[in-house]
Design a protein around this motif. Sequence first.
Motif, mmCIF file in Angstrom:
data_model
loop_
_atom_site.group_PDB
_atom_site.id
_atom_site.type_symbol
_atom_site.label_atom_id
_atom_site.label_comp_id
_atom_site.label_asym_id
_atom_site.label_seq_id
_atom_site.Cartn_x
_atom_site.Cartn_y
_atom_site.Cartn_z
ATOM 1 N N GLU A 1 2.206 -99.996 -24.475
ATOM 2 C CA GLU A 1 2.783 -100.948 -25.456
ATOM 3 C C GLU A 1 2.853 -100.234 -26.795
ATOM 4 O O GLU A 1 1.859 -99.678 -27.258
ATOM 5 C CB GLU A 1 1.847 -102.154 -25.559
ATOM 6 N N ASN A 2 4.060 -100.210 -27.410
ATOM 7 C CA ASN A 2 4.178 -99.528 -28.699
ATOM 8 C C ASN A 2 3.603 -100.407 -29.804
ATOM 9 O O ASN A 2 3.486 -101.622 -29.650
ATOM 10 C CB ASN A 2 5.647 -99.213 -29.008
ATOM 11 N N VAL B 1 9.815 -93.667 -28.304
ATOM 12 C CA VAL B 1 10.292 -94.732 -27.431
ATOM 13 C C VAL B 1 10.296 -94.207 -25.992
ATOM 14 O O VAL B 1 10.904 -93.171 -25.703
ATOM 15 C CB VAL B 1 11.688 -95.221 -27.866
ATOM 16 N N SER B 2 9.594 -94.894 -25.152
ATOM 17 C CA SER B 2 9.448 -94.454 -23.760
ATOM 18 C C SER B 2 10.605 -94.984 -22.929
ATOM 19 O O SER B 2 11.333 -95.902 -23.346
ATOM 20 C CB SER B 2 8.132 -94.972 -23.193
ATOM 21 N N GLU C 1 10.057 -98.640 -22.618
ATOM 22 C CA GLU C 1 10.437 -99.461 -23.771
ATOM 23 C C GLU C 1 11.960 -99.557 -23.876
ATOM 24 O O GLU C 1 12.514 -100.601 -24.187
ATOM 25 C CB GLU C 1 9.833 -98.867 -25.052
ATOM 26 N N TYR C 2 12.623 -98.456 -23.548
ATOM 27 C CA TYR C 2 14.085 -98.417 -23.667
ATOM 28 C C TYR C 2 14.746 -99.237 -22.556
ATOM 29 O O TYR C 2 15.812 -99.823 -22.732
ATOM 30 C CB TYR C 2 14.580 -96.960 -23.612
ATOM 31 N N ASP D 1 6.446 -93.963 -18.720
ATOM 32 C CA ASP D 1 5.648 -93.586 -19.906
ATOM 33 C C ASP D 1 6.111 -92.262 -20.516
ATOM 34 O O ASP D 1 5.487 -91.748 -21.422
ATOM 35 C CB ASP D 1 4.157 -93.555 -19.567
ATOM 36 N N LYS E 1 16.410 -103.899 -31.556
ATOM 37 C CA LYS E 1 14.987 -104.149 -31.816
ATOM 38 C C LYS E 1 14.813 -104.901 -33.137
ATOM 39 O O LYS E 1 13.992 -105.818 -33.247
ATOM 40 C CB LYS E 1 14.259 -102.800 -31.885
#
Lengths: 704, 704
Positions: free
Chosen positions: A195-196, A240-241, A244-245, A300, A317
């Motif tokens: 989690e960012n 950004v992984s 996430e993307y 990840d 975002k």
Amino acid sequence: MEALAEAVTRTPLLTGTSVEQKREEIRRYFHHTSSLYENLFDCINSDEAYYLRPEPLRHPLIFYFGHTAVFFINKLLLGKYHGHRLDERLESMFAIGVDEMSWDDLDRDHYDWPSVSETRAYREQVRHVVDTLISEMPLTLPITQDSPAWIILMGIEHERIHLETSSVIMRMLPLKYLDAHPLWAACNDTGPAPENSLLPVAGQTITLGKPATAHTYGWDNEYGHKTVAVAPFKVAKYLVSNGEYLAFVQAGGYQEPKWWSQEGQGWLTFTGADMPRFWRYCNGKYVQRNLLQEMPLPLDWPVDVNYLEAKAFCNWKAAQTGTHVRLPTEAEWTVLRNLLDTDQADWTRAPGNINLEHYASSCPVHRFEHKGVCDVVGNVWQWTESPIDGFPGFEVHPLYDDFSTPTFDGQHNVFKGGSWISTGNEATRYARYAFRRHFFQHAGFRYIESNRAEVPVEPVNSYETDELVAQYLEFHYGDRYFDVANYPKACVQTLLSHTPGLNHGKALDLGCSVGRASFELAQYFDQVDGIDFSARFIQHGFQLKETGHTRYAIPVEGDLVEFKEVSLQALGYAELGDKIDFAQGDACNLKACFCDYDLIFCGNLIDRLYDPGLFLTQIHQRLNAGGYLVLTSPYTWLEQYTPKDKWLGGIKVNGENVTTLDGLDAILGQHFNLVAQQDVPFVIRETRRKFQHTLAEMTVWQLK
Amino acid sequence: MEALAEAVTRTPLLTGTSVEQKREEIRRYFHHTSSLYENLFDCINSDEAYYLRPEPLRHPLIFYFGHTAVFFINKLLLGKYHGHRLDERLESMFAIGVDEMSWDDLDRDHYDWPSVSETRAYREQVRHVVDTLISEMPLTLPITQDSPAWIILMGIEHERIHLETSSVIMRMLPLKYLDAHPLWAACNDTGPAPENSLLPVAGQTITLGKPATAHTYGWDNEYGHKTVAVAPFKVAKYLVSNGEYLAFVQAGGYQEPKWWSQEGQGWLTFTGADMPRFWRYCNGKYVQRNLLQEMPLPLDWPVDVNYLEAKAFCNWKAAQTGTHVRLPTEAEWTVLRNLLDTDQADWTRAPGNINLEHYASSCPVHRFEHKGVCDVVGNVWQWTESPIDGFPGFEVHPLYDDFSTPTFDGQHNVFKGGSWISTGNEATRYARYAFRRHFFQHAGFRYIESNRAEVPVEPVNSYETDELVAQYLEFHYGDRYFDVANYPKACVQTLLSHTPGLNHGKALDLGCSVGRASFELAQYFDQVDGIDFSARFIQHGFQLKETGHTRYAIPVEGDLVEFKEVSLQALGYAELGDKIDFAQGDACNLKACFCDYDLIFCGNLIDRLYDPGLFLTQIHQRLNAGGYLVLTSPYTWLEQYTPKDKWLGGIKVNGENVTTLDGLDAILGQHFNLVAQQDVPFVIRETRRKFQHTLAEMTVWQLK
């Protein structure tokens, strides 16, 4: 990676005490770089693959295989460090890459490429030439930019750049053409995306640019010096992984134009992209392509995207969170880089997935952390909001004058930090590369959250290439030729000597061109207005006042140019900008607000007006009592500027010769006394060898 | 004529011992001239006649009435001897005459001419201004061309010219507008025409041109110095009389094109003339119009005709006699003038019908005889075969720079000798006037018989006004600017210092332009070929070689020009012409005959060729063993001369900068060794204040 890692991916120091030891160090770095490059190409299992074009915006791999060798020869010939060509055909064919093409500018040339073995043999020849040169070249320490060793290092670092770009092209080749290779093993670790989170970063003033005294090789664009005040911001802990993307992709991000810039929308339309370039959707699952293999999408690992995709993600975002999410600027990125207090030359092992010291692929985004932030360097390059520009003090290296300058066009964004395959100079702190925003490298991004909507990027200080404007910049701010004093300075000094009792309130520099006389006058007057008819010229005065710098390129010979920079500071005008207002205006139809002057200076103006008589009959209205009008002109009347019936002189009137001075006297005599008259010479450079050398006449007129 | 004859029609001496006496002499000459002029106009009995245009190629008489006064003011203003205008409107309207129009170039302007009384009042004002100036001007003796007194004399002599031209226009006015006047009485004597006969004249070498030290005022075209060898000829004892000419008219001469030149035929067609302009055929008889009256055609008076008619008569006469009958050249006329050993200043009474000392008309052609030849001077002007030209050494007077130069165009023929109304300077030995060949004055002719068919006239050495060619003439032969040495000279001196062992047989000056380097090289070589692509340039080198002189006009400011002359003698090249051959040729496709050179010099050539590479790959074939090729160039590549793919340098080749020197080396290196390299500066004047200042690079290549 063991065999090739270690110090050989680290760029040598320019300093040292033993010349012979330095020769050996350079030789080792040269041969290892060349071998590493060839090792990468060894992964290709079929010569056929060298000629494919998996990336239509680039040459096939055979070009890059030959190109890095040819580069050595071409630069050594140019620098006169090597006397003759090895192979004219190959040295022409392998000379120019097409790295910078736009997607709508596809290469349509057809090449009759040489065979791989021929190219390999050529590479061997070059190895021999360079090796010999390393032994025989004059060498003193430290190595400086005019040393042959600098050119050797340039060739090596150039090959290291192409080590990376070639790996990107190979990553696009069908897998059947590639064999696994122990030297190029990908990371095996994958897991769920972390989690960012956002971490606060304090505002601070930092300095960008590599010092001239730095001890490692640098490309021209790294040098110079720029101080930037960075406002506080929050930074994402992780790059950004993929995970996430993926949320953006699955939210239909590629189908929603509103997240995309206009440029991004154009690119989407052209490519039809619906996910990142190295992803593939197959049987209900996403797969990622690495250099030599595919794997289930490693959630990840950092996502590989171009700037346009990164920016679209940020916009999406930002909308989700209602905050100002964007990419960092180059300065903001540099603030983060300062979290890391080591650089390539000093580290015992790379503090990130970089320099080929860890993997031949990306790795999880949480593997390397520094002061709470992961992947400060390495893993993938990090796109920034900043179009690349030279820092003030930037100077082109004469043997590679198109390495950087063509990218100072507002179309190329900087990325920073390096990827897993960034080695040598690429892996150093000051390295900055720029690509068109739609290009792919092993590059991704980190986002930040700003508390302001606007992005603090400055317009690019691109080189003025309009020949006439650049000519005038050199005329006002450049070198002295034939020992003739700077003209705007000389004009101001001369007029001051001829204007007794002159009040130093307001001055008007009418026809100010690129503005030098305005700055000169501002040394003596409380307020100076600089007015010119042409916005193309006046923008440079304005830019100097606003930013302290401007740049131009002037012809040397034929198409060849020389790059120049003007610095207000160096001119001693740093404090004067506030006294000057530059404005566009027409001397023959001047706005009413331009009045109450103690001095009106018209440098080389009157023979460029469309109605000089009209101008002269009215100008007295703009002067204070006792004020002065100063004209300088070589009286070069040309019908392209002034219809012949408006010429003040240089004509027969009723059959008699009338000079311009006669004409001035006839008009100005009514309101002015002519108090002085003096020649002032000037020189305008056209090429390195050709100049206009002119004697202007200054006439000084005092209001009656 | 008694009241106005005597000394007042004689131009004053420039010399003297008493300044005050000279002032009075000039004053008297001025007032008498002005009065004489007004007296002539007094013959007009109606103001209406001042506005008619009996000669459509000229302004009406009102113009001439005002013009001679305005001329004083305009020249005095130009010379800064007078400070302000008297009447701007009149001084504009009366400024420019239209004496020189072609018949197909009629004046279509409309003028709102002032009244006669207004003009007369203006003349009075001018009289006052000039009278005052004569009293007050600085004056030293002798009077020189830069003295204000010279300008006063110029104004007076100018009025005397118009006394004559106005009388010609009045001679065309309907008689009802004219009254008889005792001052302007025609000769009463008429009789049968005498039989003409031919007298032998010995060949001799004579010198034309008024000495600079002469003691009377002269127009610019009178000065200079030209030596001419005149072959023996026979001369007609009498001017052609009306009677002698009548035979031609009655033989249908005006209806037979074969007697007329092409120009003459054009004039005949335009005018429909069938007899001389001042004849009229009425009731079976010919009548002649004089200034103020008509009379039965006086058969023993000289015929008044233009050159075209005179020439047609000669052609007819030649056919009749089977001999080479023609007009004399200016030199041949001058041989006849030497029969008379007196000139205006010395004679007690005019030795011919001239200077208004005898009649206000022509008189019989046998009245004045000198050594067997009648009317050596006076009666009517005598047309010659010679188009007017400046003599070598000619210099324009700066305050009247368009008095002569516009007539040096091959369209204006000289006439000599003066008419009954030629006074002042017009009546002196050196006076030479020229008109378009179709114009009428009180002019006729004398014919001669030559023993050769060709007419010994030289082409007019007109002023080169093509701006580029004139610029190069100044560049090669003109002044030194910014203290930069003459370029062709400097090139030859420099190349001589870099060519050890050079043989001095044959040299080639390739791209010789207007030829200076060819002359320089001829000082050292047995034979020089000067070749240029452009005939416009090379013709000047050729003309210098052939005639020793050439002329050009260069811009001063705007349209204003300065006139210059080049003299081979003054350059020290007088003996070199025979060693030089100038030819038109293409360096990229040189004729086979241009070979066996010890030196090939290419000054500023290579960057003006359409295929410099082609040229350079072949040029070694033209050199002798050990020979030298010397190139100078500022490497100013322009696509207008050389397509970019033919540039030798100043371009990127395979992405790398290639200079012209690199390009030269690449091509020439095969056959030559580069033995020297040196900058040679040059300056090309564009205007009085604007110059091109350039550094050429000289490279010296010796054949391997």
